[in-house]
Design a protein around this motif. Structure first.
Motif, PDB file in Angstrom:
ATOM      1  N   ASN A 125      -3.542  18.254   5.691  1.00  0.00           N
ATOM      2  CA  ASN A 125      -2.870  18.753   7.357  1.00  0.00           C
ATOM      3  C   ASN A 125      -1.763  18.250   7.237  1.00  0.00           C
ATOM      4  OD1 ASN A 125      -3.678  16.204   7.336  1.00  0.00           O
ATOM      5  ND2 ASN A 125      -4.732  16.112   9.384  1.00  0.00           N
ATOM      6  N   GLU A 126      -1.084  17.572   6.293  1.00  0.00           N
ATOM      7  CA  GLU A 126       0.274  17.460   6.327  1.00  0.00           C
ATOM      8  C   GLU A 126       1.320  18.328   5.761  1.00  0.00           C
ATOM      9  OE1 GLU A 126      -0.383  13.381   4.639  1.00  0.00           O
ATOM     10  OE2 GLU A 126       0.040  12.586   6.853  1.00  0.00           O
ATOM     11  N   ARG A 127       2.380  18.585   6.164  1.00  0.00           N
ATOM     12  CA  ARG A 127       3.434  19.467   5.218  1.00  0.00           C
ATOM     13  C   ARG A 127       4.490  18.650   4.744  1.00  0.00           C
ATOM     14  NH1 ARG A 127      -0.187  21.383   5.322  1.00  0.00           N
ATOM     15  NH2 ARG A 127      -0.891  23.257   6.409  1.00  0.00           N
ATOM     16  N   GLU A 128       4.780  17.406   5.160  1.00  0.00           N
ATOM     17  CA  GLU A 128       5.829  16.479   4.485  1.00  0.00           C
ATOM     18  C   GLU A 128       5.623  15.213   4.668  1.00  0.00           C
ATOM     19  OE1 GLU A 128       9.706  18.298   5.032  1.00  0.00           O
ATOM     20  OE2 GLU A 128      10.693  16.343   5.274  1.00  0.00           O
ATOM     21  N   LYS A 129       6.015  14.279   3.722  1.00  0.00           N
ATOM     22  CA  LYS A 129       5.791  12.978   3.773  1.00  0.00           C
ATOM     23  C   LYS A 129       7.261  12.268   2.978  1.00  0.00           C
ATOM     24  CE  LYS A 129       2.071   9.714   3.985  1.00  0.00           C
ATOM     25  NZ  LYS A 129       0.698   9.691   3.862  1.00  0.00           N
ATOM     26  N   LEU A 146      11.663   9.148  -1.946  1.00  0.00           N
ATOM     27  CA  LEU A 146      10.854   9.815  -2.601  1.00  0.00           C
ATOM     28  C   LEU A 146      10.480  11.050  -1.010  1.00  0.00           C
ATOM     29  CD1 LEU A 146       8.202   8.127  -4.403  1.00  0.00           C
ATOM     30  CD2 LEU A 146      10.222   8.951  -5.274  1.00  0.00           C
ATOM     31  N   ARG A 147      10.395  12.260  -1.345  1.00  0.00           N
ATOM     32  CA  ARG A 147      10.125  13.268  -0.494  1.00  0.00           C
ATOM     33  C   ARG A 147       9.015  14.295  -1.063  1.00  0.00           C
ATOM     34  NH1 ARG A 147      12.680  18.566   0.740  1.00  0.00           N
ATOM     35  NH2 ARG A 147      11.830  19.286   2.614  1.00  0.00           N
ATOM     36  N   ASP A 167       2.359  23.001   0.442  1.00  0.00           N
ATOM     37  CA  ASP A 167       2.234  24.060   1.341  1.00  0.00           C
ATOM     38  C   ASP A 167       1.061  24.650   0.975  1.00  0.00           C
ATOM     39  OD1 ASP A 167       2.149  26.887   1.906  1.00  0.00           O
ATOM     40  OD2 ASP A 167       4.356  27.185   1.491  1.00  0.00           O
ATOM     41  N   THR A 168      -0.081  24.332   1.803  1.00  0.00           N
ATOM     42  CA  THR A 168      -1.267  24.974   1.348  1.00  0.00           C
ATOM     43  C   THR A 168      -1.616  26.305   1.176  1.00  0.00           C
ATOM     44  OG1 THR A 168      -2.055  24.796   3.617  1.00  0.00           O
ATOM     45  CG2 THR A 168      -2.422  22.744   2.231  1.00  0.00           C
TER      46      THR A 168
END
Lengths: 112, 118
Positions: free
Chosen positions: A52-56, A61-62, A66-67
């Motif tokens: 349920n996350e899109r970016e971290k 690091l990034r 994209d599910t």
């Protein structure tokens, strides 16, 4: 199979540049993780991103997820020689007993 | 606390001999995984333990391979009648397992056992 597949298989960049690695997988996941491996020995966990996350972010690091496309990317900014390693994505299925499946990895080489 | 440990770190054996590889997971970790990695390749899943039971043995390449875990802790991977194609690094990892209070499926890896079959 839910196995992740990294792309590219190998990547060489100049020190200071950004490195981007991609991971694609086949089935719905609970979360996706990235690991680093030096010298063909134990892996080190880098970052976990939930479905349920899109970016971290974590330091340089990034990670994006994209599910809808069943894909993730790992960006290492301002690369350093010490970043030379193999990077693996690992996916964790939605079922309680699902094991984590690793891809074949991207071999990253930072050129001085 | 101590991380995952594996022994031996290196093992050289002759074709046809049996070998035992040992993994000591992090205390309290209920899930334990064995992987095999050939030179320059990705990780090949072998077997997964939840406690003492192995819900997934699908990765064991042949009946020469077996693994057990006792007391929900130490695990041994046994390879009988070793063949040259068994040469690889065998990696063990542990995680908190289902229901852990933190990202339970983050795996902590041992340093591996490098097996060479002559």
């Amino acid at each position: 199979s839910q196995q992740g597949e990294e792309d590219p298989q190998a990547l060489s960049i100049q020190e200071g540049e950004n490195a981007t690695m991609n991971c694609s997988y086949k089935t719905s996941i609970n979360n996706l993780q990235w690991y680093r491996q030096n010298s063909g020995r134990g892996l080190v966990h880098l970052i976990l991103i939930r479905s349920n996350e899109r970016e971290k972010h974590s330091g340089r690091l990034r990670v994006t997820l994209d599910t809808s496309k069943k894909s993730s990317s790992l960006l290492i900014t301002a690369s350093r020689a010490a970043d030379t390693a193999s990077y693996f994505c690992a996916t964790d299925g939605e079922n309680r007993d699902d094991k984590i499946i690793f891809g074949k990895g991207t071999r990253l080489h930072i050129l001085p | 606390g101590a991380g995952v440990s594996q022994s031996p770190s290196n093992k050289v054996t002759e074709k046809g001999k049996d070998v035992e590889l040992r993994c000591d997971p992090i205390s309290g970790h209920t899930a334990l995984y064995w992987y095999r990695q050939s030179l320059g390749q990705g990780l090949e899943f072998l077997i997964y333990f939840q406690g003492n039971s192995a819900p997934d043995k699908s990765g064991l390449p042949s009946d020469r391979f077996s693994a057990e875990r006792t007391g929900g802790s130490v695990s041994t991977l046994t390879i009988q009648r070793t063949q040259q194609e068994d040469s690889a690094v065998y990696l063990c990892a542990s995680s908190l397992g289902s229901g852990g209070p933190r990202p339970y499926n983050e795996q902590f890896f041992g340093p591996g056992t490098r097996l060479t079959v002559l």
